[in-house]
Design a protein around this motif. Structure first.
Motif, PDB file in Angstrom:
ATOM      1  N   UNK A   1      -4.242   4.121  -5.262  1.00 27.85           N
ATOM      2  CA  UNK A   1      -5.420   3.265  -5.601  1.00 27.85           C
ATOM      3  C   UNK A   1      -5.493   1.941  -4.919  1.00 27.85           C
ATOM      4  N   UNK A   2      -4.598   1.880  -4.012  1.00 31.43           N
ATOM      5  CA  UNK A   2      -4.847   0.615  -3.298  1.00 31.43           C
ATOM      6  C   UNK A   2      -4.728   0.727  -1.623  1.00 31.43           C
ATOM      7  N   UNK A   3      -5.623   0.309  -0.971  1.00 31.57           N
ATOM      8  CA  UNK A   3      -5.694   0.469   0.352  1.00 31.57           C
ATOM      9  C   UNK A   3      -5.987  -0.982   1.256  1.00 31.57           C
ATOM     10  N   UNK A   4      -5.323  -1.241   2.335  1.00 27.03           N
ATOM     11  CA  UNK A   4      -5.579  -2.312   3.223  1.00 27.03           C
ATOM     12  C   UNK A   4      -6.733  -2.092   4.314  1.00 27.03           C
ATOM     13  N   UNK A   5      -7.693  -2.741   4.168  1.00 31.94           N
ATOM     14  CA  UNK A   5      -8.870  -2.539   5.089  1.00 31.94           C
ATOM     15  C   UNK A   5      -8.672  -3.545   6.316  1.00 31.94           C
TER      16      UNK A   5
ATOM     17  N   UNK B   1      -1.642   9.940   6.280  1.00 26.36           N
ATOM     18  CA  UNK B   1      -0.795   9.720   5.221  1.00 26.36           C
ATOM     19  C   UNK B   1      -0.981  10.683   4.079  1.00 26.36           C
ATOM     20  N   UNK B   2      -0.126  11.685   3.567  1.00 27.98           N
ATOM     21  CA  UNK B   2      -0.732  12.502   2.498  1.00 27.98           C
ATOM     22  C   UNK B   2      -0.873  11.851   1.177  1.00 27.98           C
ATOM     23  N   UNK B   3      -0.188  10.739   0.946  1.00 26.97           N
ATOM     24  CA  UNK B   3      -0.396   9.940  -0.250  1.00 26.97           C
ATOM     25  C   UNK B   3      -1.884   9.651  -0.402  1.00 26.97           C
TER      26      UNK B   3
ATOM     27  N   UNK C   1       0.782  -1.251   0.228  1.00 29.85           N
ATOM     28  CA  UNK C   1      -0.095  -0.176   0.147  1.00 29.85           C
ATOM     29  C   UNK C   1       1.024   1.258   0.102  1.00 29.85           C
ATOM     30  N   UNK C   2       1.956   1.279   0.803  1.00 30.61           N
ATOM     31  CA  UNK C   2       2.799   2.436   0.831  1.00 30.61           C
ATOM     32  C   UNK C   2       3.725   2.540  -0.241  1.00 30.61           C
TER      33      UNK C   2
END
Length: 827
Positions: free
Chosen positions: A116-120, A132-134, A109-110
């Motif tokens: 466009x990708x995130x860990x729930x 996280x500014x990104x 993710x980082x």
């Protein structure tokens, strides 16, 4: 290791081919011509001279241009190079039954090129994510894709499955209350991340809006181990940030093995001279790398040397007693094996892997140095096998299984230490060693052999070599291909694609041809850094995408440019077409090599034109005409300038790493036609034009070289330990000094002739000649740069073709390019 990959001893010979034909065999640094002479060399100023800035296209280049280059062929096939990621799609890792996936998923993710990708993950709150500014302000929405990861023991190792609850996610979310869901099933951890790579690549826009049929995937790895070897011994030792950068992306490609090739660049307790001033890895750093890789399902295997390629340590007096030759350890010595026991234990200590690669390749000169004095009467084959037996015993004593590069077994048997000796079809094996007492193959210790071959485009050649290893008693050899990163500044992608396809095709077909009796289970590709580690490691990623795809499909030739492009954009954030254009610096037309059994090398035109002495231009007759080179490099520079522009980078963020290639092309655009223009002005007596060139193009070249050096230094310091950069500092500094000398010489020449002109008008003619000839005249007190320069003999010498009939299809190293002086003037 086989990092040099140049013939040792006599050069290989090749059958004659038409001069300049695409893919002709290439010469090596300092090698004599290997082909019949082609067209006679024409001096500067003649209509077709390579040195004439106004000469028409050479027949050589015209013939090359008639062959469709790889990029043109891709475009002709209908490939769209302008695909971009759909910015409205948001990928959510929503569920995973293995909690061990959480950390590596967060790392992905980082590291993702797009937000466009995130860990729930319950351990990361929304407020923390917004910090996280990104990712600030980005939350899953109606165009989100929700992934569930499920480890499935019913699948075989290497298998993965991806299924979706719809074939068009836009229609699905518009007509139902349910979100678009993706189910990933896998057995090995590494395949979970390759599946995620498929999904991220799937975010690239398709022609049919919302179509996700390409996300239904059934895939199986064709090898147990699929590996990459990084050369950490050619001056550049990557920092932890760079190694982690690679590991994340290797995981997304499904590459599950990493080797760090470290001749002396790792810490050995009690050996302060081992890796001295080399930026070596500490034991703690290597353990951190292993822990990080393990989380992604990647095995890190130590890769060292235990015989040859140890000149870095053998140069120090502390190791003089271990020296057979300047590169090879002293076999049969008790001190040597005490030392190797310590080295092997230190190399293995940080890693979980039970494997250790102990090298032992290209040990030219084995038994020819101090060994003859201390242990006379041994044949080289006996020395090698005795040494291998002791090294194997040390490895076994600490529970490790050794691997070796296999070339010495064949080269010793064939009594030929060149590539021909390794790839020979003679069928000679160790139990029929010529010129020595017969040596039984049963004497070869139980080690795993690694076949390395980076030079062939025919699958049959690789298949023959695999079979030769099986005949030697190794039923399942490792096979190593190569990503052509060495002796150049950009990876030679077209040739790399060709040799990778040929190698993997043969490796996968071997088991079928032998009814499964012999097969290749372990595959490597290598990233070498010969001649100063100049090459941009990041330019290897398109090749890694191809390599991984070829290893996960039954047929290597089924990998399409569209698939490479989609992955390179979606997973890495780069535009493949732009990175292919960067390859034109070395291969102007991106021509492909012929599919033959011959040993071939991709040219490194851009490297030797960069480092070639700007005053002599002594290699330029090998290249196409100067005006063509200038036009080509101006076009490449313009293309790469656009590729690194803010607008392009906003769509393809990985393109920022093309800055070095951009600046390289910019230098060559200014340099390649400079000397012909200077010579023309000098020969015509056009003093004003000569001065204008010095103040204009020469000065611009100096600034361009300085700019390239800053870009290169910045990239190096971000990616590597600072040790080793001094080599490139000296190269850039040397080039800048030569450009400065050129400018100073022209200025002095101009001043001299201006003074002469003034004297002729102010003094009697009887005094003019005497004044100019008086070495102790008034000018003797002035600075050296003010000395009278009556002529510029360096512009009066006509450069000659060095390798007749080869054109620019040669490989030249820095020492040969920077000066015509042997050994840079030291020999």
């Amino acid at each position: 290791m086989n990092q040099q990959h140049h013939p040792i001893g006599s050069p290989p010979t090749y059958p004659a081919m038409p001069p300049g034909s695409p893919g002709s065999p290439h010469t090596l640094p300092g090698s004599p011509p290997m082909m019949p002479a082609g067209s006679p060399y024409l001096p500067p100023g003649s209509p077709h001279s390579p040195q004439s800035p106004h000469s028409p296209a050479s027949p050589y280049l015209q013939q090359r241009q008639q062959t469709l280059g790889m990029l043109d062929a891709w475009l002709a096939s209908g490939w769209d190079p302008n695909e971009v990621v759909d910015g409205a799609v948001f990928v959510v890792a929503a569920a995973f039954d293995d909690p061990e996936l959480a950390m590596p998923l967060r790392e992905i993710e980082s590291a993702a090129p797009y937000p466009n990708f995130i860990v729930h993950d319950a351990t990361t709150s929304a407020s923390q994510r917004r910090m996280d500014p990104k990712r600030a302000g980005i939350e899953p929405g109606p165009r989100s894709w929700y992934i569930a990861f499920t480890r499935t023991p019913e699948l075989e190792p290497g298998q993965l499955q991806i299924d979706c609850n719809a074939t068009n996610y836009l229609e699905h979310t518009a007509t139902t209350d349910r979100p678009f869901e993706i189910q990933v099933r896998y057995n090995r951890t590494i395949e979970a991340f390759r599946a995620l790579g498929h999904i991220l690549a799937g975010t690239v826009k398709t022609r049919d809006a919302g179509d996700v049929r390409h996300l239904f995937v059934r895939e199986r790895a064709q090898f147990d181990r699929l590996g990459l070897m990084l050369d950490c011994s050619r001056g550049g030792v990557p920092n932890l940030r760079t190694v982690r950068f690679f590991l994340v992306r290797l995981a997304l490609l499904g590459i599950n093995t990493l080797m760090l090739y470290t001749e002396d660049t790792f810490e050995v307790p009690g050996e302060p001279w081992f890796g001295y001033l080399r930026g070596r890895f500490s034991q703690a750093e290597l353990k951190e790398i292993d822990d990080y890789a393990f989380a992604f399902g990647i095995e890190v295997i130590p890769c060292i040397q235990t015989l040859g390629h140890l000149g870095q340590i053998l140069q120090w007096p502390a190791y003089a007693h271990l020296r057979d030759t300047h590169e090879v350890l002293l076999a049969h010595s008790k001190d040597t094996y005490t030392f190797l026991d310590k080295v092997i234990r230190a190399a293995c200590a940080p890693f979980r892997s039970r494997k250790v690669h102990v090298g032992m390749d290209e040990a030219a000169g084995l038994g020819e140095g101090q060994h003859k004095q201390y242990f006379p009467g041994h044949h080289r084959t006996q020395i090698f096998l005795d040494h291998l037996e002791v090294v194997t015993r040390i490895c076994r004593s600490i529970g490790r299984e050794p691997l070796i590069w296999s070339d010495m077994l064949f080269c010793l048997a064939n009594q030929n230490m060149s590539l021909n000796g390794y790839y020979s079809d003679s069928g000679v094996s160790l139990n029929h060693t010529r010129g020595a007492s017969p040596t039984s193959t049963s004497r070869i210790p139980d080690v795993e052999l690694v076949l390395w071959d980076y030079y062939h485009t025919s699958p049959a050649t690789y298949a023959d070599r695999i079979q030769a290893h099986c005949d030697l008693g190794c039923g399942d050899p490792w096979v190593a291909s190569g990503i052509w990163s060495w002796n150049r500044l950009q990876v030679a992608l077209p040739f790399t694609f060709q040799v990778t396809q040929a190698c993997l095709t043969a490796a996968k077909e071997t088991g079928k041809r032998t009814n499964g009796a012999h097969h290749v289970r372990n595959m490597l590709t290598t990233l070498w850094g010969d001649d100063g580690n100049e090459g941009d490691w990041f330019s290897a990623f398109p090749a890694l995408v191809y390599y991984a795809h070829a290893a996960y499909t039954e047929h290597a030739d089924a990998v399409s440019p569209a698939a490479i492009s989609r992955w390179f954009t979606g997973v890495f954030g780069g535009k493949l077409e732009d990175w292919m254009h960067a390859c034109r610096i070395d291969n102007l037309t991106l021509s492909t090599a012929p599919v033959t059994s011959q040993t071939q090398f991709p040219p490194n035109l851009g490297k030797w034109l960069l480092w070639e002495d700007p005053v002599y231009a002594h290699l330029s007759p090998q290249a196409p005409p100067a005006h063509q080179l200038e036009a080509e490099y101006k076009a490449i520079h313009a293309r790469l300038d656009l590729a690194t522009s803010p607008h392009t980078v906003s769509q393809y963020p990985f393109n920022t790493h093309l800055a070095l290639a951009r600046d390289h092309a910019g230098v060559l655009a200014l340099k390649t036609a400079l000397r012909p223009r200077l010579v023309a002005a000098y020969q015509a007596g056009a003093l004003a034009e000569l001065v204008a060139l010095a103040d204009g193009q020469v000065a611009s070249l100096a600034r361009a070289v300085a700019r390239m050096a800053r870009t290169h230094r910045g990239a190096w310091m971000r990616r590597f330990a600072p040790f080793g950069w001094e080599i490139l500092d000296l190269r850039y500094g040397g080039l800048r000094a030569r450009v400065e000398t050129l400018k100073v010489r022209i200025a002095a020449f101009a001043r001299t002739h201006e003074r002469m002109s003034t004297r002729r008008t102010e003094m009697p003619s009887s005094m003019n000649t005497q004044s100019m000839r008086d070495p102790e005249g008034d000018e003797a007190e002035e600075d050296e740069e003010e000395d009278e320069v009556m002529a510029l003999p360096e512009l009066e010498v006509t450069p000659r073709v060095v390798w007749e009939g080869m054109g620019d299809r040669v490989v030249v190293d820095y020492a040969r390019a920077c000066t015509p002086m042997r050994g840079m003037g030291t020999g």
